[in-house]
Write a protein that holds these residues in place. Structure first.
Motif, PDB file in Angstrom:
ATOM      1  N   GLN A 277      -5.695  10.172   4.962  1.00 18.09           N
ATOM      2  CA  GLN A 277      -5.432   8.170   4.943  1.00 18.09           C
ATOM      3  C   GLN A 277      -5.585   8.974   6.486  1.00 18.09           C
ATOM      4  O   GLN A 277      -5.177   9.200   7.203  1.00 18.09           O
ATOM      5  CB  GLN A 277      -4.002   7.664   5.109  1.00 18.09           C
ATOM      6  CG  GLN A 277      -4.378   7.589   3.357  1.00 18.09           C
ATOM      7  CD  GLN A 277      -3.722   8.162   2.559  1.00 18.09           C
ATOM      8  OE1 GLN A 277      -3.070   9.256   2.907  1.00 18.09           O
ATOM      9  NE2 GLN A 277      -3.460   7.882   0.970  1.00 18.09           N
TER      10      GLN A 277
ATOM     11  N   PHE B  54       1.003  -1.327  -0.027  1.00 12.18           N
ATOM     12  CA  PHE B  54      -0.106  -0.251  -0.022  1.00 12.18           C
ATOM     13  C   PHE B  54       0.752   1.273  -0.195  1.00 12.18           C
ATOM     14  O   PHE B  54       0.545   2.740   0.710  1.00 12.18           O
ATOM     15  CB  PHE B  54      -0.988  -0.058   1.393  1.00 12.18           C
ATOM     16  CG  PHE B  54      -2.133  -1.267   1.415  1.00 12.18           C
ATOM     17  CD1 PHE B  54      -3.253  -0.943   0.366  1.00 12.18           C
ATOM     18  CD2 PHE B  54      -1.117  -2.069   1.861  1.00 12.18           C
ATOM     19  CE1 PHE B  54      -4.052  -1.907   0.162  1.00 12.18           C
ATOM     20  CE2 PHE B  54      -3.087  -3.766   1.913  1.00 12.18           C
ATOM     21  CZ  PHE B  54      -3.883  -3.162   1.043  1.00 12.18           C
TER      22      PHE B  54
ATOM     23  N   GLY C 219      -3.868   5.175  -4.816  1.00  9.32           N
ATOM     24  CA  GLY C 219      -4.730   3.944  -5.465  1.00  9.32           C
ATOM     25  C   GLY C 219      -5.764   4.404  -4.833  1.00  9.32           C
ATOM     26  O   GLY C 219      -5.526   4.766  -3.900  1.00  9.32           O
ATOM     27  N   GLY C 220      -6.586   4.199  -5.178  1.00  9.51           N
ATOM     28  CA  GLY C 220      -8.385   4.221  -4.532  1.00  9.51           C
ATOM     29  C   GLY C 220      -8.964   5.589  -4.113  1.00  9.51           C
ATOM     30  O   GLY C 220      -8.804   5.373  -3.389  1.00  9.51           O
ATOM     31  N   VAL C 221      -7.952   6.168  -4.755  1.00 10.18           N
ATOM     32  CA  VAL C 221      -8.275   7.812  -3.980  1.00 10.18           C
ATOM     33  C   VAL C 221      -9.040   8.357  -5.358  1.00 10.18           C
ATOM     34  O   VAL C 221      -8.619   8.926  -6.147  1.00 10.18           O
ATOM     35  CB  VAL C 221      -6.274   8.600  -3.775  1.00 10.18           C
ATOM     36  CG1 VAL C 221      -7.178  10.021  -3.310  1.00 10.18           C
ATOM     37  CG2 VAL C 221      -5.851   7.661  -2.972  1.00 10.18           C
TER      38      VAL C 221
ATOM     39  N   TYR D 265     -11.743   3.200  -1.187  1.00  8.30           N
ATOM     40  CA  TYR D 265     -11.567   1.946  -1.345  1.00  8.30           C
ATOM     41  C   TYR D 265      -9.973   1.234  -1.116  1.00  8.30           C
ATOM     42  O   TYR D 265     -10.022   0.336  -0.621  1.00  8.30           O
ATOM     43  CB  TYR D 265     -11.164   2.153  -3.151  1.00  8.30           C
ATOM     44  CG  TYR D 265     -13.312   2.433  -3.564  1.00  8.30           C
ATOM     45  CD1 TYR D 265     -13.848   1.807  -4.139  1.00  8.30           C
ATOM     46  CD2 TYR D 265     -13.022   3.707  -4.303  1.00  8.30           C
ATOM     47  CE1 TYR D 265     -15.500   1.762  -4.618  1.00  8.30           C
ATOM     48  CE2 TYR D 265     -14.734   4.128  -4.680  1.00  8.30           C
ATOM     49  CZ  TYR D 265     -15.414   2.943  -4.773  1.00  8.30           C
ATOM     50  OH  TYR D 265     -16.220   3.483  -5.431  1.00  8.30           O
ATOM     51  N   GLN D 266      -8.706   2.526  -1.071  1.00  8.39           N
ATOM     52  CA  GLN D 266      -7.527   2.133  -0.200  1.00  8.39           C
ATOM     53  C   GLN D 266      -8.391   2.232   1.368  1.00  8.39           C
ATOM     54  O   GLN D 266      -7.261   1.126   1.580  1.00  8.39           O
ATOM     55  CB  GLN D 266      -7.047   2.908  -0.431  1.00  8.39           C
ATOM     56  CG  GLN D 266      -5.764   3.630   0.285  1.00  8.39           C
ATOM     57  CD  GLN D 266      -4.989   4.729   0.100  1.00  8.39           C
ATOM     58  OE1 GLN D 266      -4.746   5.119   0.653  1.00  8.39           O
ATOM     59  NE2 GLN D 266      -4.533   5.194  -1.409  1.00  8.39           N
ATOM     60  N   GLU D 267      -8.857   1.912   2.055  1.00  9.28           N
ATOM     61  CA  GLU D 267      -8.993   2.477   2.675  1.00  9.28           C
ATOM     62  C   GLU D 267      -9.364   1.458   3.631  1.00  9.28           C
ATOM     63  O   GLU D 267      -9.234   0.278   4.301  1.00  9.28           O
ATOM     64  CB  GLU D 267      -9.690   3.452   4.196  1.00  9.28           C
ATOM     65  CG  GLU D 267      -9.629   4.546   3.830  1.00  9.28           C
ATOM     66  CD  GLU D 267      -8.503   4.845   5.180  1.00  9.28           C
ATOM     67  OE1 GLU D 267      -7.996   3.466   5.939  1.00  9.28           O
ATOM     68  OE2 GLU D 267      -8.276   6.317   5.385  1.00  9.28           O
TER      69      GLU D 267
ATOM     70  N   ARG E 115      -0.007   5.523  -2.413  1.00  8.64           N
ATOM     71  CA  ARG E 115      -0.778   4.900  -1.842  1.00  8.64           C
ATOM     72  C   ARG E 115      -1.687   6.584  -3.001  1.00  8.64           C
ATOM     73  O   ARG E 115      -3.002   7.048  -2.176  1.00  8.64           O
ATOM     74  CB  ARG E 115      -0.981   7.026  -1.021  1.00  8.64           C
ATOM     75  CG  ARG E 115      -0.179   5.752   0.412  1.00  8.64           C
ATOM     76  CD  ARG E 115       0.557   7.506   1.737  1.00  8.64           C
ATOM     77  NE  ARG E 115       1.593   8.091   1.464  1.00  8.64           N
ATOM     78  CZ  ARG E 115       1.514   9.503   1.102  1.00  8.64           C
ATOM     79  NH1 ARG E 115       0.547  10.011   0.795  1.00  8.64           N
ATOM     80  NH2 ARG E 115       2.858   9.645   1.066  1.00  8.64           N
TER      81      ARG E 115
ATOM     82  N   TYR F  48     -10.669   8.418   0.188  1.00 10.09           N
ATOM     83  CA  TYR F  48     -10.441   6.871  -0.096  1.00 10.09           C
ATOM     84  C   TYR F  48     -10.124   5.741   0.550  1.00 10.09           C
ATOM     85  O   TYR F  48      -9.924   5.177   0.940  1.00 10.09           O
ATOM     86  CB  TYR F  48      -9.062   7.213   1.222  1.00 10.09           C
ATOM     87  CG  TYR F  48      -8.063   8.795   1.396  1.00 10.09           C
ATOM     88  CD1 TYR F  48      -6.990   9.106   0.778  1.00 10.09           C
ATOM     89  CD2 TYR F  48      -8.463   9.987   1.939  1.00 10.09           C
ATOM     90  CE1 TYR F  48      -6.247  10.318   0.215  1.00 10.09           C
ATOM     91  CE2 TYR F  48      -8.099  10.930   1.941  1.00 10.09           C
ATOM     92  CZ  TYR F  48      -6.913  10.835   1.060  1.00 10.09           C
ATOM     93  OH  TYR F  48      -5.940  12.113   0.782  1.00 10.09           O
TER      94      TYR F  48
ATOM     95  N   ARG G 244      -6.534  -1.901   2.578  1.00 10.07           N
ATOM     96  CA  ARG G 244      -5.646  -2.019   3.200  1.00 10.07           C
ATOM     97  C   ARG G 244      -5.734  -3.015   4.302  1.00 10.07           C
ATOM     98  O   ARG G 244      -5.414  -3.516   5.307  1.00 10.07           O
ATOM     99  CB  ARG G 244      -5.458  -0.917   3.687  1.00 10.07           C
ATOM    100  CG  ARG G 244      -3.525   0.017   4.672  1.00 10.07           C
ATOM    101  CD  ARG G 244      -2.985   0.626   4.697  1.00 10.07           C
ATOM    102  NE  ARG G 244      -2.247   0.910   5.072  1.00 10.07           N
ATOM    103  CZ  ARG G 244      -2.011   0.925   6.374  1.00 10.07           C
ATOM    104  NH1 ARG G 244      -2.281   1.189   7.433  1.00 10.07           N
ATOM    105  NH2 ARG G 244      -0.549   1.444   7.031  1.00 10.07           N
TER     106      ARG G 244
ATOM    107  N   GLU H  74     -10.944   7.897 -11.112  1.00  9.29           N
ATOM    108  CA  GLU H  74     -11.887   7.672 -10.389  1.00  9.29           C
ATOM    109  C   GLU H  74     -12.900   8.675  -9.629  1.00  9.29           C
ATOM    110  O   GLU H  74     -13.719   8.520  -8.703  1.00  9.29           O
ATOM    111  CB  GLU H  74     -11.091   8.385  -9.329  1.00  9.29           C
ATOM    112  CG  GLU H  74      -9.509   7.180  -8.742  1.00  9.29           C
ATOM    113  CD  GLU H  74      -8.140   8.294  -8.509  1.00  9.29           C
ATOM    114  OE1 GLU H  74      -8.203   9.748  -8.217  1.00  9.29           O
ATOM    115  OE2 GLU H  74      -7.082   7.681  -8.525  1.00  9.29           O
TER     116      GLU H  74
END
Length: 627
Positions: free
Chosen positions: A409, A213, A218-220, A474-476, A216, A472, A479, A593
């Motif tokens: 994040q 991860f 990605g998925g933002v 999708y990223q959160e 950072r 955030y 992770r 996005e």
């Protein structure tokens, strides 16, 4: 070198004296659970005589009582979001066509997925000059204001003429590969002590860097990402923020500027400070459970002082005399109990118990150092990060600009929020200068808002908030699932909407009663805007008071922004700017996005077509905005 010591030093530098938390509110008393009740429940509720569960109640005339005449006389404001004439009065026909084209292109999956490759190919075939012209006629022209401070001025002046202000945001990003981003992140987030002996430090996995991860970006959704290179790069980024602040001050008398703390220092500090803050909050919850208080609302949990001293002594936190001194500072514990805000203030004084920053280990009940040691350079990096934040806040004050600190994040956010709060305590004494950002897709959003508002009440400064749904998600989620900690995000979009409205209503009630809170309703959701207007009408909050602001991204949702601006509401566009080539990474991610949003923007496209057809049918082929 202690993180908390640095924060305390920052406060001492700017205010001369670090004020301890005022233990008894000097203003009105309002329960932090007020906004969870329905309107009918509030009307049926009888006056309480037993006092507020948060602080002692004092007789005080509510502003809502003293301004009842104003409420009666102020007519309710209704905004017509279907009025395309007002929504697009600032746009010529070419700009309407560009919006329609860009929104349509963003719904084509193949085009969006391959947008970077297509842009690279276009640059090779067309050459740099023609490529930049093409971008300015399409995506860049739609979402970016210009290349520098001078070139964005015409757009800012035009929007201001139609009632819409600007939040300037220099949106240049490094065009890194995923591998380069991951390497930079791991180098910046892992301390020297951890590199030398990675298994010797019992860190929480959430607050450690993980290579999978490390990128950072990605998925933002619609958020810039900064990667630490060195201290010189942080100084350069600080200077860029200063230029934004000065440009905002020169463009209007009530401008905003946005900053990100990950741009101002090594993120290792934010990770470690966040872990410390969360560990101490969990320790408070642990002690509250020991006293049978865990089922109460957060700010109603009060630790009895006698039991607390006994518990801390048994846990081996320190010698009995040390604990006695720690818990009997000026005004602390005068009521015989300590709540979460009192507890948070104690973190600044942990140096009295240990020469190293200690965090509680709930497994064995002992306090342990987070890290065995910090290098001299790491200590200097932490100090310089705080100094940069302080410099930016002072520039904001000097230029009459309000400073928005963007949320990031969840593994950085506790530290970001605490540092922002420290700035608010210093710079928001007379008026709101510093605004914190609350991401309402988080399960803890309401607790965070209520705790910070209560602190502002006790200490008497102006609370400033920007409410967003969050960038955030999708990223959160990915992770949390991969590393193995609780998902911090609300279960679905409806839950996030409820959380947003719950937080918003609480802040609006605070504005209604004290006029010292301020909120930016940053949303593209028309229902949320209507909800806000309805509550403002109910509470008698006038747009001319400049307590409630609205915000949308440049190039999106003009049917919300401009009718609000024309009706006298303070409304702002988040205005990205920067050279075409350097903004391309930001634009590329924006297309990917926001794909889901664009697919759902049928209403906006319908309104654009409606206005364009109206102009053509009425002979306004060469329509030109008049301002």
């Amino acid at each position: 070198m202690l993180y908390v010591k640095l924060v305390a030093a920052l406060v001492r530098t700017n205010s001369g004296n670090v004020r301890t938390f005022s233990r008894i509110s000097s203003g009105r008393c309002r329960s932090t659970v007020a906004s969870t009740k329905s309107k009918e429940e509030k009307e049926q509720q009888q006056p309480q005589t037993s006092g507020c569960p948060v602080v002692e109640a004092q007789p005080v005339e509510l502003i809502s009582q003293s301004k009842s005449v104003t409420k009666t006389l102020m007519s309710k404001i209704h905004i017509d979001f279907d009025n395309t004439k007002e929504a697009y009065a600032s746009k010529n026909n070419a700009e309407l066509l560009r919006s329609l084209m860009v929104f349509k292109l963003c719904t084509i999956d193949l085009l969006v997925e391959k947008n970077k490759e297509l842009m690279d190919l276009s640059r090779k075939l067309l050459g740099q000059w023609m490529f930049e012209k093409l971008m300015k006629m399409t995506f860049y022209g739609q979402f970016v204001a210009g290349e520098d401070h001078e070139s964005i001025k015409p757009l800012i002046r035009k929007n201001q003429a139609f009632g819409v202000g600007a939040v300037l945001d220099y949106s240049v990003e490094e065009d890194l590969t995923q591998e380069e981003a991951e390497k930079k992140e791991m180098d910046a987030c892992v301390s020297e002590a951890e590199k030398e002996s990675p298994d010797a430090h019992q860190r929480e996995s959430k607050y450690k860097a993980h290579r999978q991860f490390g990128d950072r970006r990605g998925g933002v959704i619609s958020a810039r990402t900064y990667f630490y290179a060195d201290e010189a790069k942080c100084d350069t980024q600080m200077e860029t923020f200063i230029k934004c602040i000065k440009a905002s001050g020169g463009a209007s008398v009530d401008g905003f500027s946005a900053i990100k703390l990950t741009a101002l220092g090594r993120p290792q500090f934010l990770l470690q400070f966040s872990e410390v803050l969360v560990a101490w909050r969990h320790f408070f919850n642990f002690l509250a459970a020991q006293q049978g208080k865990s089922e109460l609302m957060l700010l109603e949990q009060k630790l009895e002082l006698g039991q607390l001293k006994e518990s801390l002594t048994k846990l081996g936190v320190g010698a009995k005399d040390d604990i006695e001194n720690w818990l009997t500072g000026e005004k602390l514990g005068l009521s015989g109990a300590i709540d979460l805000l009192d507890w948070n203030s104690l973190i600044n004084d942990t140096t009295k118990i240990s020469s190293l920053l200690m965090v509680p280990n709930l497994k064995n009940g002992q306090l342990e150092p987070l890290l065995k040691a910090f290098t001299d350079e790491e200590e200097r990096q932490m100090k310089r990060m705080l100094q940069r934040v302080d410099v930016l806040a002072k520039h904001a004050v000097a230029n009459g600009v309000r400073l928005m600190v963007d949320a990031e994040q969840t593994y950085f956010q506790p530290a970001i929020s605490r540092l922002t709060l420290e700035m608010q305590r210093i710079f928001n004494r007379e008026k709101p200068i510093i605004f914190n950002t609350y991401q309402c897709y988080l399960k803890e959003a309401y607790d965070n808002v209520t705790v910070d508002i209560e602190l502002s009440r006790r200490e008497g400064w102006h609370f400033g908030a920007k409410l967003v749904r969050g960038a955030y998600m999708y990223q959160e989620r990915a992770r949390a699932q991969e590393i193995g900690y609780e998902d911090p995000i609300n279960p679905d979009y409806e839950a996030t909407n409820r959380m947003y409205h719950k937080c918003l209503e609480f802040v609006l009630e605070e504005i209604e009663h004290s006029r010292k809170a301020n909120v930016m309703v940053a949303t593209h959701n028309e229902d949320t805007v209507k909800f806000t207007l309805e509550k403002m009408n109910e509470m008698g909050l006038s747009p001319t008071e400049n307590k409630v602001y609205f915000g949308q991204l440049l190039g999106m949702c003009d049917q919300i922004s401009f009718p609000l601006g024309r009706a006298g509401f303070p409304v702002y566009k988040y205005v990205p700017y920067g050279p075409v080539n350097e903004v391309i990474p930001y634009l590329s991610r924006r297309a990917q996005e926001n794909r889901g949003f664009m697919k759902g923007s049928q209403r906006e496209r319908t309104l654009l077509w409606k206005e364009l057809k109206h102009r053509l049918l009425h002979g306004q082929i060469f329509y030109k905005p008049v301002y």
